[in-house]
Design an enzyme around this catalytic site. Structure first.
Site, short mmCIF file in Angstrom:
data_model
loop_
_atom_site.label_atom_id
_atom_site.label_comp_id
_atom_site.label_asym_id
_atom_site.label_seq_id
_atom_site.Cartn_x
_atom_site.Cartn_y
_atom_site.Cartn_z
N ARG A 16 11.41 3.71 2.91
CA ARG A 16 11.01 2.79 3.98
C ARG A 16 12.25 2.00 4.36
O ARG A 16 12.88 1.37 3.50
CB ARG A 16 9.91 1.85 3.50
CG ARG A 16 9.69 0.71 4.46
CD ARG A 16 8.43 -0.04 4.18
NE ARG A 16 7.27 0.75 4.56
CZ ARG A 16 6.04 0.26 4.66
NH1 ARG A 16 5.81 -1.00 4.37
NH2 ARG A 16 5.03 1.02 5.02
N LYS A 68 27.45 -4.36 -3.25
CA LYS A 68 28.91 -4.30 -3.51
C LYS A 68 29.66 -3.70 -2.34
O LYS A 68 30.86 -3.44 -2.44
CB LYS A 68 29.17 -3.43 -4.74
CG LYS A 68 28.53 -3.89 -6.02
CD LYS A 68 28.96 -2.94 -7.13
CE LYS A 68 28.15 -3.10 -8.38
NZ LYS A 68 28.38 -2.00 -9.32
N HIS A 94 5.66 6.04 11.30
CA HIS A 94 5.12 5.93 9.95
C HIS A 94 4.16 7.12 9.79
O HIS A 94 2.94 6.94 9.79
CB HIS A 94 4.41 4.58 9.81
CG HIS A 94 4.06 4.17 8.42
ND1 HIS A 94 4.18 5.03 7.33
CD2 HIS A 94 3.59 2.99 7.93
CE1 HIS A 94 3.79 4.37 6.25
NE2 HIS A 94 3.44 3.15 6.58
N ARG A 119 0.80 -1.23 0.00
CA ARG A 119 0.00 0.00 0.00
C ARG A 119 0.82 1.27 0.00
O ARG A 119 0.55 2.20 -0.76
CB ARG A 119 -0.89 0.07 1.24
CG ARG A 119 -2.20 -0.64 1.12
CD ARG A 119 -2.62 -1.12 2.48
NE ARG A 119 -1.77 -2.24 2.82
CZ ARG A 119 -2.03 -3.49 2.48
NH1 ARG A 119 -3.15 -3.79 1.90
NH2 ARG A 119 -1.19 -4.47 2.75
N THR A 120 1.79 1.34 0.91
CA THR A 120 2.53 2.60 1.03
C THR A 120 3.27 2.87 -0.28
O THR A 120 3.24 3.98 -0.81
CB THR A 120 3.51 2.54 2.23
OG1 THR A 120 2.77 2.13 3.37
CG2 THR A 120 4.14 3.89 2.49
#
Ligand code: NCD
Length: 359
Positions: free
Chosen positions: A143, A122, A176, A93-94
């Site tokens: 996120r 790397k 959030h 959703r986000t």
């Protein structure tokens, strides 16, 4: 041309470690410019006035986007801007709602969804990785599993010659804020003809210790008058002391319980959450009987006829799907609201909000 934050001289000289030690209230103004958010990292960046303004702006965007002419116009507003969606924790959703919000405003979107496809594999540091994004994009939405990393990114970029805004789309167990915005936008809509959000009683249920959505929403709700929380959680997953002392400081009432049926009888909203077992250290979630924190069709008989049921989603068994068609179920609406409120946030950051409001 968008104004960029001008870091104070002493901040330029301060190390991240020193800066991060300061109380949040002392760090916040570093992420705003001219009374406007530049970075969106914490719920504590919002006051009542700003929240009301975001609701108006989101609803305006939603109305304008209803027809082709309106949506075509919205898509001209930021067609010269690019966004990077850096989501290295799972998200449906986000991610999709930010992507859609960018499309609504005409932005071009790039994405990285795993460190296994970036140069981090790397051995590049996370700090160098995010700094690289700022060479190609005008906005970073991120996120990340590490608390504080979104803020560190914003802090670091604000000191460079090309600061780009950073939006926190979920920072570990901590916060959030844009989920909290969409939750609040939904509450505001649901209580529109019931005197608004003030004076409401809200049960927050489930993993309140590690659930960043419940934490961020609690901060935002403390901006309202006479709110009363009931935190319903298993003992191990109780709401954190940091939030509880924040509520005490802000004179917001709360109580705690581990009895779901008793707690939901008299509330105006029930906010359900999933157990956040990805943060277990030793598989401790397995020892918790979470079924006591599930809403079933029987629970519907206990709540008031206009109590709304919310969930940030994804759900497991916390809400029986049989409840989905009940008019009190608000979670699918919440999901769609995320797109509008995130478009509003981006429009605000890039200063095209006025144009939207006067159209
Ligand atoms: C939540 C999250 O990622 O914190 N999901 C979301 O963004 N809607 C809730 C969760 O994962 O339980």
């Amino acid at each position: 041309m968008k104004a960029k934050p001008t870091p104070k001289k002493e901040i330029k000289k301060t190390s991240w470690e020193e800066f991060y030690k300061k109380p949040l209230s002392k760090r916040l103004n570093y992420y705003s410019q001219k009374g406007r958010l530049f970075d969106c990292l914490f719920s504590q960046q919002f006051d009542r006035k700003l929240l009301d303004y975001f609701f108006t702006l989101a609803t305006r965007i939603r109305t304008i986007a209803k027809n082709k002419e309106g949506l075509d116009w919205l898509q001209t507003l930021l067609s010269h801007k690019r966004a990077m969606l850096y989501f290295i924790q799972p998200s449906t959703r986000t991610f999709l709602s930010f992507q859609s919000a960018c499309y609504i405003l005409g932005m071009k979107v790039s994405e990285i969804r795993s460190t296994s496809t970036s140069s981090e594999l790397k051995g590049e540091s996370p700090e160098d990785t995010v700094r690289t994004f700022s060479s190609y994009t005008d906005l970073i939405v991120m996120r990340h599993f590490e608390e504080g990393f979104a803020e560190k990114t914003a802090w670091m970029l604000n000191k460079t010659n090309r600061p780009v805004p950073v939006i926190n789309g979920g920072s570990g167990k901590d916060q959030h804020p844009t989920q909290a915005l969409l939750d609040l936008y939904t509450l505001n809509w649901a209580f529109n003809d019931k005197g608004g959000i003030d004076n409401k009683k809200i049960a927050m249920v489930g993993d309140l210790k590690r659930g960043r959505t419940a934490r961020s929403l609690t901060y935002l709700l403390s901006n309202y008058k006479n709110i009363e929380f009931i935190f319903v959680a298993p003992d191990y997953l109780k709401m954190g002391d940091d939030i509880k002392s924040y509520l005490k400081r802000h004179k917001t009432k709360f109580s705690e319980s581990d009895n779901l049926n008793k707690s939901i009888k008299n509330v105006d909203a029930v906010y359900m959450t999933r157990i956040q077992d990805e943060y277990d250290i030793n598989g401790e979630s397995k020892d918790i009987d979470y079924s006591k924190f599930h809403l079933t069709e029987d629970s519907l008989k206990l709540i008031k006829k206009n109590t709304i049921i919310m969930h940030p989603l994804p759900r497991r068994a916390e809400i029986d799907p049989a409840i989905d068609d009940d008019p009190r179920a608000m979670y699918w609406r919440q999901e769609r609201n995320g797109m509008w409120i995130r478009a509003a946030l981006i429009a605000h950051i890039f200063e095209v909000d006025e144009a939207i409001l006067v159209r």
